[in-house]
Design an enzyme around this catalytic site. Structure first.
Site, PDB file in Angstrom:
ATOM      1  N   HIS A   1       3.415 -21.536 -32.572  1.00  0.00           N
ATOM      2  CA  HIS A   1       3.600 -20.870 -31.274  1.00  0.00           C
ATOM      3  C   HIS A   1       4.400 -19.589 -31.496  1.00  0.00           C
ATOM      4  O   HIS A   1       5.565 -19.633 -31.906  1.00  0.00           O
ATOM      5  CB  HIS A   1       4.338 -21.791 -30.308  1.00  0.00           C
ATOM      6  CG  HIS A   1       4.654 -21.146 -28.986  1.00  0.00           C
ATOM      7  ND1 HIS A   1       3.677 -20.710 -28.116  1.00  0.00           N
ATOM      8  CD2 HIS A   1       5.846 -20.840 -28.405  1.00  0.00           C
ATOM      9  CE1 HIS A   1       4.244 -20.181 -27.047  1.00  0.00           C
ATOM     10  NE2 HIS A   1       5.565 -20.242 -27.197  1.00  0.00           N
TER      11      HIS A   1
ATOM     12  N   LYS B   1       8.804 -12.873 -26.127  1.00  0.00           N
ATOM     13  CA  LYS B   1       7.964 -12.553 -27.295  1.00  0.00           C
ATOM     14  C   LYS B   1       6.800 -11.645 -26.912  1.00  0.00           C
ATOM     15  O   LYS B   1       6.555 -10.626 -27.563  1.00  0.00           O
ATOM     16  CB  LYS B   1       7.436 -13.855 -27.933  1.00  0.00           C
ATOM     17  CG  LYS B   1       8.515 -14.801 -28.428  1.00  0.00           C
ATOM     18  CD  LYS B   1       7.923 -15.996 -29.138  1.00  0.00           C
ATOM     19  CE  LYS B   1       7.096 -16.878 -28.235  1.00  0.00           C
ATOM     20  NZ  LYS B   1       7.896 -17.529 -27.161  1.00  0.00           N
TER      21      LYS B   1
ATOM     22  N   ASP C   1       0.724 -15.965 -28.399  1.00  0.00           N
ATOM     23  CA  ASP C   1       0.888 -17.348 -27.949  1.00  0.00           C
ATOM     24  C   ASP C   1       0.610 -18.368 -29.059  1.00  0.00           C
ATOM     25  O   ASP C   1       1.433 -19.217 -29.341  1.00  0.00           O
ATOM     26  CB  ASP C   1      -0.002 -17.650 -26.737  1.00  0.00           C
ATOM     27  CG  ASP C   1       0.387 -18.974 -26.094  1.00  0.00           C
ATOM     28  OD1 ASP C   1       1.574 -19.150 -25.776  1.00  0.00           O
ATOM     29  OD2 ASP C   1      -0.490 -19.838 -25.941  1.00  0.00           O
TER      30      ASP C   1
ATOM     31  N   ARG D   1      25.912  -9.932 -39.634  1.00  0.00           N
ATOM     32  CA  ARG D   1      26.109  -8.540 -39.228  1.00  0.00           C
ATOM     33  C   ARG D   1      25.919  -7.560 -40.378  1.00  0.00           C
ATOM     34  O   ARG D   1      25.877  -6.353 -40.165  1.00  0.00           O
ATOM     35  CB  ARG D   1      27.514  -8.372 -38.630  1.00  0.00           C
ATOM     36  CG  ARG D   1      27.724  -9.228 -37.389  1.00  0.00           C
ATOM     37  CD  ARG D   1      29.074  -8.991 -36.755  1.00  0.00           C
ATOM     38  NE  ARG D   1      29.179  -7.629 -36.227  1.00  0.00           N
ATOM     39  CZ  ARG D   1      30.248  -7.190 -35.569  1.00  0.00           C
ATOM     40  NH1 ARG D   1      31.287  -7.984 -35.363  1.00  0.00           N
ATOM     41  NH2 ARG D   1      30.286  -5.950 -35.132  1.00  0.00           N
TER      42      ARG D   1
END
Length: 314
Positions: free
Chosen positions: A138, A159, A177, A243
């Site tokens: 998915h 998304k 999808d 980071r």
């Protein structure tokens, strides 16, 4: 259910069916192809009967040197209940003993005009593609600067909206999808879209849109190798996020580990730009340029210099 049957290769390569028509729906379970030279010489101890058997000029010229009785016996052994088919290359003449044995055991006997090596290569590539391990994930798959980026995350995280923005920025949509993935090699994953939803994008509030109709044929492609996974998740202030870019996370799909980045989602973040830069940075890393490692080296150098200066003062 078998993915490939003998009738599929007959249609794909426009093969001439000579005999054994009753067996054209036999399943093909392996992409390996056998050239049964030893078997024609009489050695059947390790005969891989489940493979497509390919006979070329070498094998058929050797058959001509055998007696009629030897040819009958060996062609009978060559045709088994699990043999999906026997192919003759170069439009060569087929021995009568092979025709009779193929008809007797309902083994499809086919002929191609291609040279043996060329036909073997093309058939192997076709079978490997069709018989490759597959799965479905998915997510959304987008081609960004030649990098196949699969965007995953929980439903509603954004998304498809991010993919739409990427398409507007000139990149190409592969699947939305549901991403169908096949493993064509030990480290090669090819992603595509189910035929039913190909070129379609679902945007909440708008519904289904056709990307090719709206943005043109250059905005879509049928399949793409997956080389980077980006996981979108709602920002969690209690969670530590990388980071510097030194941490390397992977996602295992079938038998292949794909580099994975986790991008936190919060209002004000331009996800399309972040993912676009992530794809460019990934390309740079593959070319040997790693900004995070360069920064770490500079930092280590600066710390070493400072420590050296302190020691000199003491």
């Amino acid at each position: 259910m078998a993915k490939v049957r003998t009738t599929d290769i007959i249609e794909k390569f426009n093969l001439e069916l000579i005999s054994g028509e009753e067996g054209i729906h036999r399943p093909i379970t392996t992409s390996d192809i056998s050239r049964p030279g030893l078997e024609i010489a009489g050695y059947f101890n390790y005969y891989p009967a489940e493979r497509i058997q390919l006979l070329g000029k070498t094998e058929l010229s050797f058959l001509e040197k055998l007696s009629k009785e030897e040819r009958e016996v060996r062609m009978d052994k060559l045709c088994t209940d699990i043999t999906p088919g026997i192919c003759i290359s170069r439009d060569l003449e087929v021995p009568d003993e092979l025709k009779l044995a193929a008809e007797k055991y309902s083994v499809p006997l086919m002929r191609s005009s291609l040279k043996t090596t060329r036909f073997s290569s093309r058939l192997t590539n076709f079978l490997e593609s069709k018989l490759a391990p597959t799965t479905a994930v998915h997510g959304v798959l987008v081609d960004i600067y030649g990098v196949g980026v699969m965007i995953i995350g929980k439903s509603g995280v954004g998304k498809s909206e991010t993919a739409l923005e990427l398409v507007k920025r000139g990149h190409r949509l592969v699947a939305d999808d549901c991403v169908e993935i096949r493993q064509e090699d030990t480290d090669t994953l090819i992603g595509g879209s189910p035929e039913l939803i190909e070129h379609l994008l679902e945007i909440r509030g708008l519904g289904i849109i056709n990307v090719m109709t709206l943005f043109g044929a250059g905005a879509v492609r049928s399949y793409k190798r997956i080389t980077l996974v980006i996981n979108l998740e709602i920002w969690d202030k209690t969670k530590h996020y990388d980071r510097l870019g030194l941490e390397e996370e992977t996602m295992r799909i079938i038998d292949t580990d794909i580099p994975k980045l986790t991008v936190p989602v919060r209002p004000g973040r331009n996800l399309a730009v972040i993912i676009e830069v992530a794809a460019m940075n990934f390309r740079l890393k593959r070319m040997g340029v790693n900004a995070a490692e360069q920064f770490q080296e500079r930092l280590s150098g600066a710390i070493s210099s400072a420590e050296q200066d302190d020691n000199e003062e003491l």
